[in-house]
Design a protein around this motif. Structure first.
Motif, PDB file in Angstrom:
ATOM      1  N   PHE A   1      55.605  64.060   8.364  1.00 48.28           N
ATOM      2  CA  PHE A   1      56.843  63.645   8.541  1.00 48.28           C
ATOM      3  C   PHE A   1      57.864  64.491   7.767  1.00 48.28           C
ATOM      4  CE2 PHE A   1      60.341  61.317   6.416  1.00 48.28           C
ATOM      5  CZ  PHE A   1      61.350  61.326   7.460  1.00 48.28           C
ATOM      6  N   LEU A   2      57.553  65.055   6.657  1.00 50.63           N
ATOM      7  CA  LEU A   2      58.269  65.941   5.848  1.00 50.63           C
ATOM      8  C   LEU A   2      58.159  67.352   6.649  1.00 50.63           C
ATOM      9  CD1 LEU A   2      57.201  65.004   2.189  1.00 50.63           C
ATOM     10  CD2 LEU A   2      59.442  64.632   3.418  1.00 50.63           C
ATOM     11  N   ASN A   3      57.033  67.711   7.142  1.00 52.44           N
ATOM     12  CA  ASN A   3      56.854  68.901   7.815  1.00 52.44           C
ATOM     13  C   ASN A   3      57.875  68.883   9.132  1.00 52.44           C
ATOM     14  OD1 ASN A   3      55.200  70.266   5.919  1.00 52.44           O
ATOM     15  ND2 ASN A   3      53.285  69.720   7.309  1.00 52.44           N
TER      16      ASN A   3
ATOM     17  N   LYS B   1      66.186  70.229  12.686  1.00 53.72           N
ATOM     18  CA  LYS B   1      67.252  69.488  12.100  1.00 53.72           C
ATOM     19  C   LYS B   1      68.036  68.505  13.168  1.00 53.72           C
ATOM     20  CE  LYS B   1      66.365  72.245   8.859  1.00 53.72           C
ATOM     21  NZ  LYS B   1      65.259  72.173   7.932  1.00 53.72           N
ATOM     22  N   LEU B   2      67.707  67.405  12.858  1.00 55.88           N
ATOM     23  CA  LEU B   2      68.299  66.340  13.746  1.00 55.88           C
ATOM     24  C   LEU B   2      69.670  66.005  13.361  1.00 55.88           C
ATOM     25  CD1 LEU B   2      65.064  65.684  13.635  1.00 55.88           C
ATOM     26  CD2 LEU B   2      65.514  63.709  14.775  1.00 55.88           C
ATOM     27  N   LYS B   3      70.380  65.544  14.335  1.00 58.02           N
ATOM     28  CA  LYS B   3      71.683  65.427  14.126  1.00 58.02           C
ATOM     29  C   LYS B   3      71.857  63.746  14.873  1.00 58.02           C
ATOM     30  CE  LYS B   3      72.857  70.011  15.169  1.00 58.02           C
ATOM     31  NZ  LYS B   3      72.443  70.667  16.641  1.00 58.02           N
ATOM     32  N   GLU B   4      73.114  63.352  14.511  1.00 61.52           N
ATOM     33  CA  GLU B   4      73.660  61.960  14.994  1.00 61.52           C
ATOM     34  C   GLU B   4      73.625  61.857  16.290  1.00 61.52           C
ATOM     35  OE1 GLU B   4      77.542  59.338  14.189  1.00 61.52           O
ATOM     36  OE2 GLU B   4      76.640  60.374  12.447  1.00 61.52           O
TER      37      GLU B   4
ATOM     38  N   GLN C   1      71.415  57.463  12.420  1.00 59.59           N
ATOM     39  CA  GLN C   1      71.927  56.992  13.622  1.00 59.59           C
ATOM     40  C   GLN C   1      71.632  58.015  14.585  1.00 59.59           C
ATOM     41  OE1 GLN C   1      74.204  57.424  10.629  1.00 59.59           O
ATOM     42  NE2 GLN C   1      73.668  55.379  10.524  1.00 59.59           N
ATOM     43  N   ILE C   2      70.249  58.167  14.797  1.00 59.54           N
ATOM     44  CA  ILE C   2      69.555  58.821  15.834  1.00 59.54           C
ATOM     45  C   ILE C   2      68.922  57.700  16.833  1.00 59.54           C
ATOM     46  CG2 ILE C   2      67.436  60.328  16.432  1.00 59.54           C
ATOM     47  CD1 ILE C   2      67.893  61.512  13.554  1.00 59.54           C
ATOM     48  N   ARG C   3      69.164  57.805  18.049  1.00 58.36           N
ATOM     49  CA  ARG C   3      68.857  56.830  19.069  1.00 58.36           C
ATOM     50  C   ARG C   3      67.267  56.708  19.225  1.00 58.36           C
ATOM     51  NH1 ARG C   3      72.229  57.357  24.424  1.00 58.36           N
ATOM     52  NH2 ARG C   3      71.087  55.446  24.793  1.00 58.36           N
ATOM     53  N   VAL C   4      66.539  55.721  19.315  1.00 60.93           N
ATOM     54  CA  VAL C   4      65.157  55.729  19.149  1.00 60.93           C
ATOM     55  C   VAL C   4      64.803  55.032  20.552  1.00 60.93           C
ATOM     56  CG1 VAL C   4      63.196  54.809  17.924  1.00 60.93           C
ATOM     57  CG2 VAL C   4      65.090  55.455  16.638  1.00 60.93           C
ATOM     58  N   PHE C   5      63.617  55.448  21.001  1.00 66.36           N
ATOM     59  CA  PHE C   5      63.094  55.036  22.252  1.00 66.36           C
ATOM     60  C   PHE C   5      61.359  54.669  21.921  1.00 66.36           C
ATOM     61  CE2 PHE C   5      67.065  57.187  23.427  1.00 66.36           C
ATOM     62  CZ  PHE C   5      67.529  56.377  24.448  1.00 66.36           C
ATOM     63  N   VAL C   6      60.929  53.873  22.502  1.00 63.14           N
ATOM     64  CA  VAL C   6      59.520  53.804  22.118  1.00 63.14           C
ATOM     65  C   VAL C   6      58.798  53.505  23.735  1.00 63.14           C
ATOM     66  CG1 VAL C   6      59.768  53.004  19.980  1.00 63.14           C
ATOM     67  CG2 VAL C   6      59.650  51.391  21.561  1.00 63.14           C
TER      68      VAL C   6
ATOM     69  N   GLU D   1      66.275  56.671  30.728  1.00 63.10           N
ATOM     70  CA  GLU D   1      66.283  57.759  29.937  1.00 63.10           C
ATOM     71  C   GLU D   1      65.407  58.752  30.295  1.00 63.10           C
ATOM     72  OE1 GLU D   1      68.492  60.329  28.309  1.00 63.10           O
ATOM     73  OE2 GLU D   1      69.377  58.378  27.797  1.00 63.10           O
ATOM     74  N   THR D   2      66.153  60.333  30.637  1.00 57.57           N
ATOM     75  CA  THR D   2      65.051  61.162  30.929  1.00 57.57           C
ATOM     76  C   THR D   2      65.370  62.538  30.081  1.00 57.57           C
ATOM     77  OG1 THR D   2      66.677  62.289  32.743  1.00 57.57           O
ATOM     78  CG2 THR D   2      64.628  60.471  33.379  1.00 57.57           C
ATOM     79  N   GLU D   3      66.618  62.396  29.461  1.00 57.88           N
ATOM     80  CA  GLU D   3      67.108  63.634  28.496  1.00 57.88           C
ATOM     81  C   GLU D   3      66.802  63.303  27.156  1.00 57.88           C
ATOM     82  OE1 GLU D   3      70.798  65.073  29.803  1.00 57.88           O
ATOM     83  OE2 GLU D   3      70.004  65.342  31.853  1.00 57.88           O
ATOM     84  N   TYR D   4      65.545  63.588  26.583  1.00 59.41           N
ATOM     85  CA  TYR D   4      65.443  63.141  25.071  1.00 59.41           C
ATOM     86  C   TYR D   4      65.665  64.742  24.245  1.00 59.41           C
ATOM     87  CZ  TYR D   4      63.313  59.213  27.107  1.00 59.41           C
ATOM     88  OH  TYR D   4      62.892  58.050  27.684  1.00 59.41           O
ATOM     89  N   ASP D   5      66.144  64.702  23.169  1.00 58.50           N
ATOM     90  CA  ASP D   5      65.844  65.718  22.261  1.00 58.50           C
ATOM     91  C   ASP D   5      64.447  65.987  21.885  1.00 58.50           C
ATOM     92  OD1 ASP D   5      69.005  66.637  21.932  1.00 58.50           O
ATOM     93  OD2 ASP D   5      68.898  64.383  21.596  1.00 58.50           O
ATOM     94  N   PHE D   6      63.766  65.004  21.653  1.00 61.67           N
ATOM     95  CA  PHE D   6      62.462  65.050  21.194  1.00 61.67           C
ATOM     96  C   PHE D   6      61.636  64.014  21.707  1.00 61.67           C
ATOM     97  CE2 PHE D   6      64.957  67.014  17.811  1.00 61.67           C
ATOM     98  CZ  PHE D   6      64.492  67.915  17.486  1.00 61.67           C
TER      99      PHE D   6
END
Length: 186
Positions: free
Chosen positions: A30-32, A38-41, A70-75, A112-117
């Motif tokens: 997680f730390l690595n 660098k995640l953003k809101e 405030q990062i959107r989470v999908f599982v 959703e199809t456009e994830y950042d990660f």
């Protein structure tokens, strides 16, 4: 080595770890991850929910961080034989699936199809970003249907040592592998 042999080898290696070791290694991963990315809101992250009894990376570190920032989470959720993506919040209710995985109660695919990660589970990953999962092909199918610019990030306990000999054209490689030691880019 073949995927089936690597799956056996790294499942056995993972089983030798204690739950405390997995937790410590998960925190390092997680730390690595945070050091590299660098995640953003309002960014969108698809992140698997860990099977802790199988000694998978504990993704609660990630998910807690995403919620706090405030990062959107999908599982993922397996629904009608296909992996769908469900958006979750801290209030989401979960149930245990047929596979023993915690999943949201909701069967509502976010579409959703456009994830950042996309934080991706794996047993092993080679030096080319090819991964060995559990052999069901859910993530390869998922990767086919999302934006190609999304960063596919594998999180793994082990460094790449062996080459995967039986990669085929439907296998979609990762962009990054985050281990307890380093983050590799492919």
């Amino acid at each position: 080595m073949k995927k089936s042999d690597l799956r056996i080898k790294y499942t056995k290696q993972r089983e030798t770890l204690s739950q405390d070791e997995v937790l410590l290694l998960s925190e390092k991963i997680f730390l690595n991850f945070l050091e590299k990315f660098k995640l953003k809101e309002n960014q969108k992250v698809h992140c698997f929910l860990s099977m802790l009894d199988k000694k998978e990376i504990d993704t609660r570190f990630f998910i807690d961080y995403f919620f706090k920032n405030q990062i959107r989470v999908f599982v993922p959720k397996i629904f009608k034989g296909k992996m769908i993506s469900v958006e979750i919040t801290p209030e989401t209710a979960f149930i245990k699936s047929f596979y023993g995985i915690l999943e949201p109660e909701s069967n509502l695919d976010s579409g959703e199809t456009e994830y950042d990660f996309v934080i991706t589970p794996l047993l092993y990953c080679d030096e080319n970003g090819n991964r060995v999962g559990y052999g069901k092909g859910f993530y390869d199918q998922f990767f086919e249907n999302i934006d190609a610019n999304c960063s596919k990030v594998g999180v793994g306990l082990f460094q790449p040592r062996e080459k995967i000999d039986d990669v085929w054209e439907k296998d979609i490689p990762l962009n990054y592998l985050v281990t307890p030691v380093e983050t590799l880019s492919f």
